[in-house]
Design a protein around this motif. Structure first.
Motif, PDB file in Angstrom:
ATOM      1  N   GLN A   3      -9.299  25.562  10.116  1.00 47.49           N
ATOM      2  CA  GLN A   3      -7.935  26.016   9.829  1.00 47.49           C
ATOM      3  C   GLN A   3      -6.955  24.939  10.299  1.00 47.49           C
ATOM      4  O   GLN A   3      -7.136  24.368  11.378  1.00 47.49           O
ATOM      5  CB  GLN A   3      -7.612  27.326  10.555  1.00 47.49           C
ATOM      6  N   LEU A   4      -5.961  24.696   9.467  1.00 46.92           N
ATOM      7  CA  LEU A   4      -4.945  23.697   9.767  1.00 46.92           C
ATOM      8  C   LEU A   4      -3.574  24.358   9.727  1.00 46.92           C
ATOM      9  O   LEU A   4      -3.260  25.076   8.768  1.00 46.92           O
ATOM     10  CB  LEU A   4      -4.998  22.561   8.750  1.00 46.92           C
ATOM     11  N   VAL A   5      -2.767  24.095  10.739  1.00 46.57           N
ATOM     12  CA  VAL A   5      -1.426  24.674  10.795  1.00 46.57           C
ATOM     13  C   VAL A   5      -0.422  23.554  11.004  1.00 46.57           C
ATOM     14  O   VAL A   5      -0.463  22.858  12.030  1.00 46.57           O
ATOM     15  CB  VAL A   5      -1.307  25.710  11.926  1.00 46.57           C
ATOM     16  N   GLU A   6       0.457  23.382  10.015  1.00 50.81           N
ATOM     17  CA  GLU A   6       1.498  22.349  10.108  1.00 50.81           C
ATOM     18  C   GLU A   6       2.761  22.924  10.733  1.00 50.81           C
ATOM     19  O   GLU A   6       3.041  24.124  10.615  1.00 50.81           O
ATOM     20  CB  GLU A   6       1.853  21.787   8.722  1.00 50.81           C
ATOM     21  N   SER A   7       3.517  22.065  11.359  1.00 45.37           N
ATOM     22  CA  SER A   7       4.811  22.440  11.913  1.00 45.37           C
ATOM     23  C   SER A   7       5.694  21.200  11.967  1.00 45.37           C
ATOM     24  O   SER A   7       5.207  20.071  11.848  1.00 45.37           O
ATOM     25  CB  SER A   7       4.650  23.048  13.305  1.00 45.37           C
ATOM     26  N   GLY A   8       6.998  21.433  12.144  1.00 46.97           N
ATOM     27  CA  GLY A   8       7.920  20.329  12.341  1.00 46.97           C
ATOM     28  C   GLY A   8       8.829  20.002  11.176  1.00 46.97           C
ATOM     29  O   GLY A   8       9.687  19.133  11.292  1.00 46.97           O
ATOM     30  N   GLY A   9       8.652  20.695  10.062  1.00 50.36           N
ATOM     31  CA  GLY A   9       9.522  20.412   8.927  1.00 50.36           C
ATOM     32  C   GLY A   9      10.928  20.912   9.167  1.00 50.36           C
ATOM     33  O   GLY A   9      11.209  21.588  10.156  1.00 50.36           O
ATOM     34  N   ALA A  14      19.790  11.834   5.508  1.00 53.08           N
ATOM     35  CA  ALA A  14      19.207  10.517   5.257  1.00 53.08           C
ATOM     36  C   ALA A  14      19.391   9.628   6.485  1.00 53.08           C
ATOM     37  O   ALA A  14      20.467   9.617   7.088  1.00 53.08           O
ATOM     38  CB  ALA A  14      19.847   9.874   4.034  1.00 53.08           C
ATOM     39  N   GLY A  15      18.329   8.931   6.848  1.00 58.42           N
ATOM     40  CA  GLY A  15      18.356   8.068   8.017  1.00 58.42           C
ATOM     41  C   GLY A  15      17.832   8.729   9.289  1.00 58.42           C
ATOM     42  O   GLY A  15      17.552   8.035  10.280  1.00 58.42           O
ATOM     43  N   ASP A  16      17.694  10.043   9.262  1.00 57.92           N
ATOM     44  CA  ASP A  16      17.185  10.772  10.428  1.00 57.92           C
ATOM     45  C   ASP A  16      15.674  10.627  10.539  1.00 57.92           C
ATOM     46  O   ASP A  16      15.008  10.072   9.653  1.00 57.92           O
ATOM     47  CB  ASP A  16      17.551  12.248  10.335  1.00 57.92           C
ATOM     48  N   SER A  17      15.144  11.188  11.631  1.00 60.43           N
ATOM     49  CA  SER A  17      13.705  11.171  11.883  1.00 60.43           C
ATOM     50  C   SER A  17      13.180  12.595  12.063  1.00 60.43           C
ATOM     51  O   SER A  17      13.934  13.495  12.465  1.00 60.43           O
ATOM     52  CB  SER A  17      13.387  10.364  13.145  1.00 60.43           C
ATOM     53  N   LEU A  18      11.902  12.761  11.775  1.00 57.01           N
ATOM     54  CA  LEU A  18      11.215  14.031  11.998  1.00 57.01           C
ATOM     55  C   LEU A  18       9.784  13.729  12.420  1.00 57.01           C
ATOM     56  O   LEU A  18       9.238  12.680  12.037  1.00 57.01           O
ATOM     57  CB  LEU A  18      11.172  14.876  10.726  1.00 57.01           C
ATOM     58  N   ILE A  19       9.209  14.646  13.177  1.00 53.17           N
ATOM     59  CA  ILE A  19       7.780  14.550  13.505  1.00 53.17           C
ATOM     60  C   ILE A  19       7.091  15.806  12.994  1.00 53.17           C
ATOM     61  O   ILE A  19       7.463  16.922  13.365  1.00 53.17           O
ATOM     62  CB  ILE A  19       7.547  14.414  15.013  1.00 53.17           C
ATOM     63  N   MET A  82       8.121  10.338  11.108  1.00 56.61           N
ATOM     64  CA  MET A  82       8.842   9.896   9.914  1.00 56.61           C
ATOM     65  C   MET A  82      10.223   9.411  10.326  1.00 56.61           C
ATOM     66  O   MET A  82      11.022  10.185  10.857  1.00 56.61           O
ATOM     67  CB  MET A  82       8.961  11.042   8.910  1.00 56.61           C
ATOM     68  N   ASN A  83      10.470   8.128  10.123  1.00 56.38           N
ATOM     69  CA  ASN A  83      11.750   7.521  10.470  1.00 56.38           C
ATOM     70  C   ASN A  83      12.493   7.104   9.215  1.00 56.38           C
ATOM     71  O   ASN A  83      11.903   6.907   8.155  1.00 56.38           O
ATOM     72  CB  ASN A  83      11.538   6.305  11.361  1.00 56.38           C
ATOM     73  N   ASN A  84      13.796   6.935   9.367  1.00 54.55           N
ATOM     74  CA  ASN A  84      14.629   6.472   8.253  1.00 54.55           C
ATOM     75  C   ASN A  84      14.336   7.273   6.975  1.00 54.55           C
ATOM     76  O   ASN A  84      14.057   6.702   5.913  1.00 54.55           O
ATOM     77  CB  ASN A  84      14.403   4.977   8.015  1.00 54.55           C
ATOM     78  N   LEU A  85      14.406   8.573   7.098  1.00 52.86           N
ATOM     79  CA  LEU A  85      14.081   9.433   5.962  1.00 52.86           C
ATOM     80  C   LEU A  85      15.063   9.252   4.818  1.00 52.86           C
ATOM     81  O   LEU A  85      16.255   8.986   5.032  1.00 52.86           O
ATOM     82  CB  LEU A  85      14.050  10.890   6.416  1.00 52.86           C
ATOM     83  N   LYS A  86      14.540   9.381   3.610  1.00 50.26           N
ATOM     84  CA  LYS A  86      15.328   9.219   2.403  1.00 50.26           C
ATOM     85  C   LYS A  86      15.265  10.510   1.582  1.00 50.26           C
ATOM     86  O   LYS A  86      14.311  11.271   1.703  1.00 50.26           O
ATOM     87  CB  LYS A  86      14.763   8.057   1.576  1.00 50.26           C
ATOM     88  N   PRO A  87      16.264  10.721   0.727  1.00 50.15           N
ATOM     89  CA  PRO A  87      16.222  11.943  -0.101  1.00 50.15           C
ATOM     90  C   PRO A  87      14.925  12.057  -0.914  1.00 50.15           C
ATOM     91  O   PRO A  87      14.435  13.180  -1.123  1.00 50.15           O
ATOM     92  CB  PRO A  87      17.437  11.772  -1.006  1.00 50.15           C
ATOM     93  N   GLU A  88      14.371  10.931  -1.309  1.00 52.87           N
ATOM     94  CA  GLU A  88      13.128  10.979  -2.094  1.00 52.87           C
ATOM     95  C   GLU A  88      11.909  11.370  -1.263  1.00 52.87           C
ATOM     96  O   GLU A  88      10.816  11.557  -1.809  1.00 52.87           O
ATOM     97  CB  GLU A  88      12.867   9.635  -2.790  1.00 52.87           C
TER      98      GLU A  88
END
Length: 118
Positions: A3-9, A14-19, A82-88
């Motif tokens: 089983q895999l459970v994702e989180s963090g979305g 734009a330009g922000d970061s996420l993990i 994920m760094n420097n996020l873009k709309p795409e």
């Protein structure tokens, strides 16, 4: 069975970061490859980044230099910085595990939404 459970979305600019994190229900040392895929509306699911049990990594050209995949064997998790996020980059991100259980098996998480506003 895995089983895999994702989180963090979430929703970022734009330009922000996420993990993103993917928690596995078994020792990931026994999992040959773990990877992140994404699926944007109207598009096919595509590989974002993968990491093998030996630590080898591969990335889609569109995220090279911006995203980093890593694994924490002690916590049985795989993360995607994920760094420097873009709309795409907007998409549902899925965690995938591939391993041999008698034969090759593939397991997917339920996905986590990442939305990047311009």
């Amino acid at each position: 069975q895995v089983q895999l459970v994702e989180s963090g979305g979430g929703l970022v600019q734009a330009g922000d970061s996420l993990i993103l994190s993917c928690a596995a229900s078994r020792n990931i040392n026994s999992i040959n490859t773990m990877a992140w895929y994404r699926e944007a509306p109207g598009k096919q699911r595509e590989l974002v980044a993968g990491i093998s049990s030996t630590g080898s990594t591969n990335y889609a050209d569109s995220v090279k230099g911006r995203f980093t995949i890593s694994r924490d064997n002690a916590k049985n998790t795989v993360s995607l910085q994920m760094n420097n996020l873009k709309p795409e980059d907007t998409a549902v991100y899925y965690c995938k595990a591939s391993l041999v259980l008698g034969s090759w098996r593939t397991y997917w998480g339920q996905g986590t939404q990442v939305t990047v506003s311009s």
